[in-house]
Design a protein around this motif. Structure first.
Motif, PDB file in Angstrom:
ATOM      1  N   ASP A 142      -4.073  18.871 -84.687  1.00  0.00           N
ATOM      2  CA  ASP A 142      -3.015  19.648 -84.054  1.00  0.00           C
ATOM      3  C   ASP A 142      -1.884  19.744 -85.084  1.00  0.00           C
ATOM      4  OD1 ASP A 142      -1.582  21.036 -82.173  1.00  0.00           O
ATOM      5  OD2 ASP A 142      -1.667  19.468 -80.632  1.00  0.00           O
ATOM      6  N   CYS A 143      -1.019  20.750 -84.930  1.00  0.00           N
ATOM      7  CA  CYS A 143       0.065  20.829 -85.925  1.00  0.00           C
ATOM      8  C   CYS A 143       1.380  20.333 -85.358  1.00  0.00           C
ATOM      9  CB  CYS A 143       0.192  22.253 -86.469  1.00  0.00           C
ATOM     10  SG  CYS A 143       0.571  23.480 -85.217  1.00  0.00           S
ATOM     11  N   ILE A 144       1.436  20.109 -84.044  1.00  0.00           N
ATOM     12  CA  ILE A 144       2.633  19.536 -83.421  1.00  0.00           C
ATOM     13  C   ILE A 144       2.177  18.477 -82.406  1.00  0.00           C
ATOM     14  CG2 ILE A 144       4.206  21.523 -83.664  1.00  0.00           C
ATOM     15  CD1 ILE A 144       3.420  22.319 -80.794  1.00  0.00           C
ATOM     16  N   GLY A 145       3.125  17.814 -81.786  1.00  0.00           N
ATOM     17  CA  GLY A 145       2.776  16.888 -80.699  1.00  0.00           C
ATOM     18  C   GLY A 145       2.552  15.473 -81.187  1.00  0.00           C
ATOM     19  N   GLU A 146       2.058  14.647 -80.221  1.00  0.00           N
ATOM     20  CA  GLU A 146       1.968  13.199 -80.460  1.00  0.00           C
ATOM     21  C   GLU A 146       1.033  12.846 -81.609  1.00  0.00           C
ATOM     22  OE1 GLU A 146       4.056  11.000 -79.388  1.00  0.00           O
ATOM     23  OE2 GLU A 146       4.972  12.693 -78.327  1.00  0.00           O
ATOM     24  N   LYS A 183       2.236  10.770 -84.819  1.00  0.00           N
ATOM     25  CA  LYS A 183       1.667   9.455 -85.126  1.00  0.00           C
ATOM     26  C   LYS A 183       1.108   9.428 -86.558  1.00  0.00           C
ATOM     27  CE  LYS A 183      -1.391   5.828 -83.363  1.00  0.00           C
ATOM     28  NZ  LYS A 183      -1.627   5.361 -84.707  1.00  0.00           N
ATOM     29  N   ALA A 184       0.398  10.498 -86.931  1.00  0.00           N
ATOM     30  CA  ALA A 184      -0.181  10.551 -88.288  1.00  0.00           C
ATOM     31  C   ALA A 184       0.924  10.475 -89.335  1.00  0.00           C
ATOM     32  CB  ALA A 184      -0.993  11.826 -88.453  1.00  0.00           C
ATOM     33  N   ILE A 242      -1.177  14.553 -95.672  1.00  0.00           N
ATOM     34  CA  ILE A 242      -1.519  14.895 -94.287  1.00  0.00           C
ATOM     35  C   ILE A 242      -1.730  16.398 -94.204  1.00  0.00           C
ATOM     36  CG2 ILE A 242      -0.667  14.926 -91.911  1.00  0.00           C
ATOM     37  CD1 ILE A 242       0.033  12.211 -92.297  1.00  0.00           C
ATOM     38  N   LEU A 243      -2.822  16.818 -93.606  1.00  0.00           N
ATOM     39  CA  LEU A 243      -3.038  18.250 -93.372  1.00  0.00           C
ATOM     40  C   LEU A 243      -3.060  18.495 -91.871  1.00  0.00           C
ATOM     41  CD1 LEU A 243      -3.756  21.182 -94.185  1.00  0.00           C
ATOM     42  CD2 LEU A 243      -6.155  20.472 -94.303  1.00  0.00           C
ATOM     43  N   LEU A 244      -2.144  19.350 -91.409  1.00  0.00           N
ATOM     44  CA  LEU A 244      -2.072  19.684 -89.986  1.00  0.00           C
ATOM     45  C   LEU A 244      -3.030  20.836 -89.678  1.00  0.00           C
ATOM     46  CD1 LEU A 244       1.843  19.669 -89.679  1.00  0.00           C
ATOM     47  CD2 LEU A 244       0.270  17.772 -89.149  1.00  0.00           C
ATOM     48  N   LEU A 298       7.763  21.472 -85.368  1.00  0.00           N
ATOM     49  CA  LEU A 298       7.209  21.272 -86.717  1.00  0.00           C
ATOM     50  C   LEU A 298       8.222  20.516 -87.574  1.00  0.00           C
ATOM     51  CD1 LEU A 298       5.756  24.858 -87.473  1.00  0.00           C
ATOM     52  CD2 LEU A 298       4.405  22.767 -87.108  1.00  0.00           C
ATOM     53  N   ALA A 299       9.486  20.931 -87.442  1.00  0.00           N
ATOM     54  CA  ALA A 299      10.538  20.362 -88.294  1.00  0.00           C
ATOM     55  C   ALA A 299      10.714  18.858 -88.065  1.00  0.00           C
ATOM     56  CB  ALA A 299      11.854  21.097 -88.043  1.00  0.00           C
TER      57      ALA A 299
END
Ligand code: AMP
Length: 396
Positions: A93-97, A101-102, A112-114, A134-135
């Motif tokens: 995922d690109c946003i969220g928990e 966490k990553a 890290i690749l979203l 995202l920010a």
């Protein structure tokens, strides 16, 4: 003013890095051309070398705002680790928990690749809330995605309003330097070669190039709309009937400005749109009622090559014919060869646009031209004289 990534101190920081990883995939999800990944590596390395953790944001294809495994960036994560030796954490995922966490768990030396930004419709809508999410994942923002810099999307435009520290990456700077120099201080004669399917996508750039260049060479499917404007028969060739008046205007503008608008003098025509069709070369004013124009003819190749070889700056965007079919690829390959000679003669040669870049690569001519742009649309808009939204957004 725009800060270069070289100005940044990234030690201990999470660096949100917008990159162009929009690579072509085959049916089995294998990457068929990894140029865009390779071009991004210097910026990833610079962040790591300066003690930062790169959080890569990218899009792939057009999933139209919906999660779709066909457009997953997972193959890119695999390439980064398997082929290029990075320690990569891929987040689905690109946003969220999961993304948060990553990022929190990431260690120095890791990348890290979203997952694909365009799984959210908010990305292309330049949505502020989405950009804010995202920010949250980084303290610093870097844009290195030249190929997407002409889009005011959330990860490119809206996101920049959340950062006081924002930088242009190495690829973005390299592209702007090459294209900028060609447009602002070209060595002359300056020649543009424009091809491709339709006049509609390229009319603005043709108009603008008529101001800047001595010669504008036209090939590809769009030449038939110009022929129609000149009163020629085009048979069953590609024609944009609603653009004939526009083509007339372009011809008039060129005349008024004393510029050379150079059209093919002969055409390779076929009896069907197929590589195995019967074909022959006819003069531009002798296309038959059932002919389909597929490529520029040999007299045109000679003429175009002469102009290109004698130029000191050349920009090329778009194939001269249906180059995907080997029988109709000759004109496009001949242009690539003429650019290579121009480079040898000390000219500056720039190729942009997916198909012309593909032709140059098929011929293994990447090193025989000065610059192969990673962004077709972005390089066209830049040549039109437009300020790219992604570049403007980096201004401080
Ligand atoms: P564009 O995306 O506008 O640069 O167009 C690229 C496409 O134009 C390629 O897929 C070519 O096959 C196509 N094209 C070039 N010449 C012709 C032509 N004479 N008739 C139809 N399509 C063409």
């Amino acid at each position: 003013m725009i800060h270069s990534i070289h100005d940044g101190y990234f030690s201990g920081k999470h660096v949100l890095l917008r990159v162009d990883l929009n690579v072509p995939l085959d049916k089995n999800g294998n990457i068929t051309d990894d140029t865009r990944i390779v071009e991004t590596l210097p910026t990833i390395d610079e962040v790591i070398d300066k003690g930062g953790i790169p959080i890569l944001m990218a899009h792939l294809g057009r999933p139209k705002g919906k999660r779709n495994p066909e457009f997953s960036l997972a193959p890119v994560a695999e390439a980064l680790s398997e082929h290029f030796g990075y320690k990569v954490t891929f987040v689905d995922d690109c946003i969220g928990e999961s993304a948060k966490k990553a990022v929190a768990d990431a260690e120095l030396g890791e990348v890290i690749l979203l997952e694909n930004l365009r799984f959210y419709a908010e990305e292309e809508a330049n949505d502020k809330d989405f950009a804010g999410k995202l920010a949250e994942l980084g303290e610093v923002y870097v844009n290195d995605a030249f190929g997407a810099a002409h889009r005011a999307h959330a990860s490119i435009e809206a996101i920049t309003h959340f950062f006081s520290e924002k930088y242009a990456g190495n690829l973005l700077q390299k592209e702007l330097q090459y294209l900028g120099r060609a447009v602002d201080e070209p060595r002359r004669p300056f020649t543009a070669v424009i091809g491709g399917a339709k006049i509609s996508g390229k009319i603005d750039v043709i108009q603008s190039l008529l101001d800047k260049c001595e010669n504008v060479i036209i090939g590809g499917g769009m030449m038939f709309t110009f022929y129609k404007a000149m009163g020629y028969e085009v048979g069953n060739s590609l024609l944009e009937a609603d653009k004939v008046d526009l083509a007339k205007e372009v011809i008039e503008t060129a005349k008024a400005k004393g510029k050379n608008l150079i059209l093919p003098v002969d055409v390779v025509v076929a009896d069907k749109f197929d590589n195995d069709a019967a074909f022959r070369t006819v003069n531009a004013d002798s296309i038959g009622a059932t002919d389909i124009g597929m490529d520029i003819g040999s007299a045109s190749i000679t003429k175009f090559a002469e102009v290109i070889r004698g130029s000191k700056t050349v920009v090329w965007n778009g194939p001269m014919g249906v180059f995907e079919m080997p029988n109709f690829a000759k004109g496009t390959f001949a242009i690539a060869e003429a650019l290579a000679v121009c480079t040898l003669n000390g000219g500056i040669t720039i190729v942009g646009g997916g198909d012309s870049v593909a032709a140059v690569k098929q011929m293994k001519f990447e090193k025989k031209v000065n610059h192969v742009s990673t962004g077709g649309g972005a390089s066209l808009e830049f040549l039109e004289g437009k300020v790219l939204p992604g570049v403007k957004a980096l201004e401080v």
